[in-house]
Structure formats: structure tokens, C-alpha cells
Design a protein around this motif. Structure first.
Motif, PDB file in Angstrom:
ATOM      1  N   GLU A 126       0.741  -1.243   0.015  1.00  0.00           N
ATOM      2  CA  GLU A 126      -0.062  -0.129  -0.023  1.00  0.00           C
ATOM      3  C   GLU A 126       0.906   1.118  -0.114  1.00  0.00           C
ATOM      4  N   LEU A 127       2.028   1.262   0.529  1.00  0.00           N
ATOM      5  CA  LEU A 127       2.997   2.345   0.816  1.00  0.00           C
ATOM      6  C   LEU A 127       3.301   2.702  -0.899  1.00  0.00           C
ATOM      7  N   LEU A 130       0.408   4.443  -2.270  1.00  0.00           N
ATOM      8  CA  LEU A 130       0.263   5.650  -1.840  1.00  0.00           C
ATOM      9  C   LEU A 130       1.132   6.931  -2.142  1.00  0.00           C
ATOM     10  N   ARG A 131       2.533   6.569  -2.286  1.00  0.00           N
ATOM     11  CA  ARG A 131       3.621   7.436  -3.340  1.00  0.00           C
ATOM     12  C   ARG A 131       3.081   7.517  -4.621  1.00  0.00           C
ATOM     13  N   ALA A 132       2.489   6.409  -5.250  1.00  0.00           N
ATOM     14  CA  ALA A 132       2.183   6.889  -6.529  1.00  0.00           C
ATOM     15  C   ALA A 132       0.993   7.877  -6.686  1.00  0.00           C
ATOM     16  N   MET A 133       0.127   7.714  -5.812  1.00  0.00           N
ATOM     17  CA  MET A 133      -0.939   8.564  -5.670  1.00  0.00           C
ATOM     18  C   MET A 133      -0.671   9.903  -5.453  1.00  0.00           C
ATOM     19  N   ARG A 148      -7.547   4.936  -8.272  1.00  0.00           N
ATOM     20  CA  ARG A 148      -6.593   4.174  -7.585  1.00  0.00           C
ATOM     21  C   ARG A 148      -7.359   3.841  -6.209  1.00  0.00           C
ATOM     22  N   LEU A 149      -7.616   5.062  -5.495  1.00  0.00           N
ATOM     23  CA  LEU A 149      -8.357   4.838  -4.196  1.00  0.00           C
ATOM     24  C   LEU A 149      -9.629   4.003  -4.347  1.00  0.00           C
ATOM     25  N   ASP A 150     -10.504   4.086  -5.225  1.00  0.00           N
ATOM     26  CA  ASP A 150     -11.434   3.119  -5.347  1.00  0.00           C
ATOM     27  C   ASP A 150     -11.197   1.727  -5.641  1.00  0.00           C
ATOM     28  N   TYR A 157      -3.347   2.831   5.864  1.00  0.00           N
ATOM     29  CA  TYR A 157      -3.250   4.265   6.150  1.00  0.00           C
ATOM     30  C   TYR A 157      -4.766   5.091   5.758  1.00  0.00           C
ATOM     31  N   PRO A 158      -5.647   4.828   6.692  1.00  0.00           N
ATOM     32  CA  PRO A 158      -6.933   5.444   6.457  1.00  0.00           C
ATOM     33  C   PRO A 158      -6.889   6.975   6.610  1.00  0.00           C
ATOM     34  N   GLY A 159      -5.986   7.664   7.205  1.00  0.00           N
ATOM     35  CA  GLY A 159      -6.103   8.960   7.546  1.00  0.00           C
ATOM     36  C   GLY A 159      -5.460   9.540   5.896  1.00  0.00           C
ATOM     37  N   VAL A 160      -4.353   9.271   5.521  1.00  0.00           N
ATOM     38  CA  VAL A 160      -3.822   9.738   4.252  1.00  0.00           C
ATOM     39  C   VAL A 160      -4.724   9.559   3.245  1.00  0.00           C
ATOM     40  N   ALA A 161      -5.239   8.234   3.156  1.00  0.00           N
ATOM     41  CA  ALA A 161      -6.158   8.043   1.983  1.00  0.00           C
ATOM     42  C   ALA A 161      -7.106   8.810   1.923  1.00  0.00           C
ATOM     43  N   GLY A 162      -7.802   9.213   3.130  1.00  0.00           N
ATOM     44  CA  GLY A 162      -8.852  10.421   3.234  1.00  0.00           C
ATOM     45  C   GLY A 162      -8.710  11.761   2.594  1.00  0.00           C
ATOM     46  N   GLU A 163      -7.379  12.016   3.248  1.00  0.00           N
ATOM     47  CA  GLU A 163      -6.786  13.341   2.904  1.00  0.00           C
ATOM     48  C   GLU A 163      -6.652  13.179   1.379  1.00  0.00           C
ATOM     49  N   LEU A 164      -5.946  12.283   0.653  1.00  0.00           N
ATOM     50  CA  LEU A 164      -5.777  12.141  -0.678  1.00  0.00           C
ATOM     51  C   LEU A 164      -7.235  12.413  -1.403  1.00  0.00           C
ATOM     52  N   ARG A 165      -8.012  11.584  -0.856  1.00  0.00           N
ATOM     53  CA  ARG A 165      -9.432  11.676  -1.790  1.00  0.00           C
ATOM     54  C   ARG A 165     -10.218  13.033  -1.451  1.00  0.00           C
TER      55      ARG A 165
END
Length: 216
Positions: A126-127, A130-133, A148-150, A157-165
């Protein structure tokens, strides 16, 4: 697992290898334990462990010494001779950082996407995503970030994923979706998380309201 900067896991191992080269097996074992690679380490023969760790140590030293050609040679050897190890992912993360610094974000994304993930701990796989996103976001490819998030919601990394979204939705003009994503990010982040203040500002900018702090 708490949310961390996308380089932190790799830095743990690189720091151990740099400072404990004379105690290679011990250093790598501890580093891989932090990375979720402990199961891989336990399942390998001693010689195989030392060969893989030594190659990665040589790569790290060459990379930190700005010996790019030498570092790339060691990276290729790791990919060819030790494809089942976590070192392949760590090399890709480091090389992606170098490519981004050289203005080659697309190549950096391709480097991360090329890493085989079937042998990796899920958090390390996942890391890579995450970096690719983050790189995609830097290229304003916000729809690709959402796709990608879908497909890979980054449960480690739910916090980072939420912020990215939230960032992607806001960039696309979807303010309400952004607010909801930031709210989910805040729910996942610890109150003492270093990025919480930034996410709170994004949340309020998207129309969210933070709970009032009780007076002492």
C-alpha cells in the motif's frame, strides 16, 4: 497501523543499515520487523538473507553517496536476484524519489507500479500505491487518484487515504465529497497526529465544522 509519512518505513531500514553495517543481520532483521517483512526474514536461509541484505546495503551506500550508476547496478541486481524480498519495494521508493527530483514524475510512477507485490506485506504494498497517488496528485491527475483509491483504498493508511481523496475531490470541484473525505480522514487520525492540523484546515475550507473545544 498509525498513519506515517510515505518515506518513513523505508527510512527506518536505511538508517539501520547505514548505522549498523557491521551487525548486518541484526540491523536488517529489526528494520524488516518494522516494515512487516519479518515473516519473509524468518523463512529465508541464512546465506540468502545475507546476500539480499548486503546487496541492499551496497545500494543504499551508493545512493547516499550520489553514485547513481553504481546504485542502479545494485538495484538491478536486487530486482533480478532477490525479487521476493521487501528490498525491491524499498529500492523503488528511493528511486521514485530520485526520479521525481529530476522532474520525471511519470517515470517514478511507472517504477512504483512495476514492483511485484505478491510477496510483500500489505502495508508495504500500500505504501507503494500511496506514493504513486501522491505523484499523480502532483501532476493534477486527480481522477486517476480517485480511481486508484476506489480500487485500493489503503486500509493501512486511512487518514492519508481520506486526505488524498479529499484533495482530489476538491480539485475537481466536488466540495461536499471533499468535506466527507476529510471528515473520514480526521476520524482515522490520532489527535496528536502531526498532519491533523492541516487536515482540519482543509475540512473547514471544504465547509466542515469542527466540534467546539470545551472551555477549561
Amino acid at each position: 497501523m498509525t498513519d506515517i509519512d510515505e518515506h518513513e518505513q523505508g527510512e527506518r531500514v536505511r538508517a539501520w543499515l547505514k548505522n549498523n553495517g557491521s551487525s548486518l543481520i541484526t540491523g536488517v532483521a529489526l528494520g524488516l520487523a518494522a516494515l512487516g517483512g519479518w515473516q519473509w526474514w524468518q523463512n529465508q536461509g541464512e546465506l540468502r538473507k545475507v546476500e539480499a541484505a548486503s546487496e541492499f546495503l551496497a545500494y543504499t551506500r551508493a545512493s547516499e553517496g550520489d553514485q547513481t550508476d553504481k546504485a542502479l547496478a545494485h538495484a538491478a541486481a536486487i530486482s533480478q536476484n532477490h525479487p521476493e524480498t521487501p528490498y525491491v519495494a524499498l529500492v523503488a521508493l528511493n528511486e521514485a524519489q530520485r526520479l521525481q527530483a529530476d522532474g520525471k514524475a511519470e517515470e517514478a510512477i511507472a517504477k512504483l507500479d512495476a514492483v511485484p507485490t505478491e510477496h510483500l506485506d500489505p502495508a508495504l504494498a500500500e505504501l507503494l500505491q500511496l506514493r504513486a497517488m501522491r505523484l499523480l496528485a502532483g501532476l493534477d491527475r486527480h481522477e486517476d487518484v480517485l480511481k486508484r483509491l476506489d480500487a485500493q483504498p489503503l486500509p493501512s493508511y486511512p487518514g492519508v487515504a481520506g486526505e488524498l481523496r479529499g484533495d482530489a475531490e476538491l480539485a475537481l470541484g466536488n466540495r461536499e465529497q471533499a468535506r466527507q473525505a476529510y471528515e473520514q480522514a480526521l476520524a482515522a487520525l490520532d489527535l496528536a497526529a502531526p498532519t491533523r492540523g492541516i487536515v482540519e484546515m482543509k475540512f473547514t475550507a471544504a465547509g466542515g465544522r469542527l466540534p467546539e473545544t470545551p472551555e477549561a
